[in-house]
Design a protein around this motif. Sequence first.
Motif, PDB file in Angstrom:
ATOM      1  N   THR A  79      -7.016   1.358   2.769  1.00  0.00           N
ATOM      2  CA  THR A  79      -7.734   0.285   2.093  1.00  0.00           C
ATOM      3  C   THR A  79      -8.589   0.883   0.988  1.00  0.00           C
ATOM      4  O   THR A  79      -9.336   1.846   1.224  1.00  0.00           O
ATOM      5  CB  THR A  79      -8.617  -0.499   3.078  1.00  0.00           C
ATOM      6  N   THR A  80      -8.464   0.325  -0.211  1.00  0.00           N
ATOM      7  CA  THR A  80      -9.195   0.836  -1.360  1.00  0.00           C
ATOM      8  C   THR A  80     -10.457   0.022  -1.608  1.00  0.00           C
ATOM      9  O   THR A  80     -10.621  -1.083  -1.072  1.00  0.00           O
ATOM     10  CB  THR A  80      -8.334   0.784  -2.633  1.00  0.00           C
ATOM     11  N   ALA A  81     -11.323   0.568  -2.460  1.00  0.00           N
ATOM     12  CA  ALA A  81     -12.567  -0.126  -2.792  1.00  0.00           C
ATOM     13  C   ALA A  81     -12.310  -1.461  -3.479  1.00  0.00           C
ATOM     14  O   ALA A  81     -13.142  -2.368  -3.424  1.00  0.00           O
ATOM     15  CB  ALA A  81     -13.438   0.760  -3.685  1.00  0.00           C
ATOM     16  N   GLY A  82     -11.148  -1.599  -4.117  1.00  0.00           N
ATOM     17  CA  GLY A  82     -10.802  -2.843  -4.792  1.00  0.00           C
ATOM     18  C   GLY A  82     -10.151  -3.867  -3.904  1.00  0.00           C
ATOM     19  O   GLY A  82      -9.634  -4.883  -4.394  1.00  0.00           O
ATOM     20  N   GLY A  83     -10.163  -3.622  -2.582  1.00  0.00           N
ATOM     21  CA  GLY A  83      -9.661  -4.613  -1.637  1.00  0.00           C
ATOM     22  C   GLY A  83      -8.194  -4.529  -1.308  1.00  0.00           C
ATOM     23  O   GLY A  83      -7.681  -5.351  -0.534  1.00  0.00           O
ATOM     24  N   VAL A  84      -7.471  -3.558  -1.860  1.00  0.00           N
ATOM     25  CA  VAL A  84      -6.045  -3.424  -1.575  1.00  0.00           C
ATOM     26  C   VAL A  84      -5.854  -2.755  -0.218  1.00  0.00           C
ATOM     27  O   VAL A  84      -6.478  -1.724   0.066  1.00  0.00           O
ATOM     28  CB  VAL A  84      -5.346  -2.584  -2.657  1.00  0.00           C
ATOM     29  N   THR A  85      -5.008  -3.337   0.616  1.00  0.00           N
ATOM     30  CA  THR A  85      -4.603  -2.683   1.862  1.00  0.00           C
ATOM     31  C   THR A  85      -3.109  -2.402   1.809  1.00  0.00           C
ATOM     32  O   THR A  85      -2.301  -3.310   1.580  1.00  0.00           O
ATOM     33  CB  THR A  85      -4.927  -3.545   3.093  1.00  0.00           C
ATOM     34  N   LEU A  86      -2.772  -1.133   1.997  1.00  0.00           N
ATOM     35  CA  LEU A  86      -1.384  -0.669   1.995  1.00  0.00           C
ATOM     36  C   LEU A  86      -0.994  -0.234   3.395  1.00  0.00           C
ATOM     37  O   LEU A  86      -1.830   0.297   4.136  1.00  0.00           O
ATOM     38  CB  LEU A  86      -1.218   0.509   1.041  1.00  0.00           C
ATOM     39  N   GLU A  87       0.268  -0.438   3.751  1.00  0.00           N
ATOM     40  CA  GLU A  87       0.790   0.006   5.038  1.00  0.00           C
ATOM     41  C   GLU A  87       1.938   0.971   4.792  1.00  0.00           C
ATOM     42  O   GLU A  87       2.898   0.643   4.094  1.00  0.00           O
ATOM     43  CB  GLU A  87       1.287  -1.187   5.845  1.00  0.00           C
ATOM     44  N   ILE A  88       1.843   2.172   5.365  1.00  0.00           N
ATOM     45  CA  ILE A  88       2.857   3.201   5.165  1.00  0.00           C
ATOM     46  C   ILE A  88       4.150   2.784   5.855  1.00  0.00           C
ATOM     47  O   ILE A  88       4.140   2.350   7.011  1.00  0.00           O
ATOM     48  CB  ILE A  88       2.369   4.555   5.706  1.00  0.00           C
TER      49      ILE A  88
END
Length: 229
Positions: free
Chosen positions: A106-115
């Motif tokens: 999860t980035t500071a800009g609100g993006v959540t990525l799943e590997i």
Amino acid sequence: MNMSLRSVNVGQGLPVIIGARSVRSGIDKRPTLQPVGVNAGGLDGDQVLNTRHHGGPGQAAYLYTTDDYDWWAAQGVAVRDGLFGENLTLGGAGSSADWRVGDRLTTAGGVTLEITAPRIPCATLAAHLGDPAFARRFAAAARPGLYARVLTPGTVQAGDPVTATRAAPDAPTIRDLFELDLRGTLRGRPVTPDDLRGLLEHPLAERSRADLLKRLAKLETQGEEGSRK
């Protein structure tokens, strides 16, 4: 582990010479200092042209780690952020091979990525690096980088801190999937139908899932033929 986005990289289609062919590819990604929007399809302003092997929801973003780049630099490769075609160059993350399918960033800009999957080397990567043997070198190095799906859209920018939520400890590592794809083995031994069924329980990229289902069907068919003999 203090992680951050060292670089955000986007690219447009440019010619790449593969043998006697010229193809257009978006592999030549370059850093940008501006905030970049991220959605289920990937990063705004980034082109994916080979949609047979790249892109799509399960491979919406490609990440490479600074630790892996440091290793390549030690091998004499003139590295730079974006060199391997990654969208996000991730600092403080260790080797990409050690991450697991289902790990989330999860980035500071609100993006959540799943590997979801490792990157598998191809002729385009070798041509982009100007080294016909590079696909073999990339395979031998087992530092493949990370494909990810976008669970939550938002923005990314160089320097953003990143936090991780880890998958279950029985989730396959990126190293496991890389080995299986390239060698057909899992942790150094022949893969079994039960192995494949276990892998399919995790949130794989669509292409990886389709490949495992084909492998499973083949093994099950072989098992049925063997039982009839």
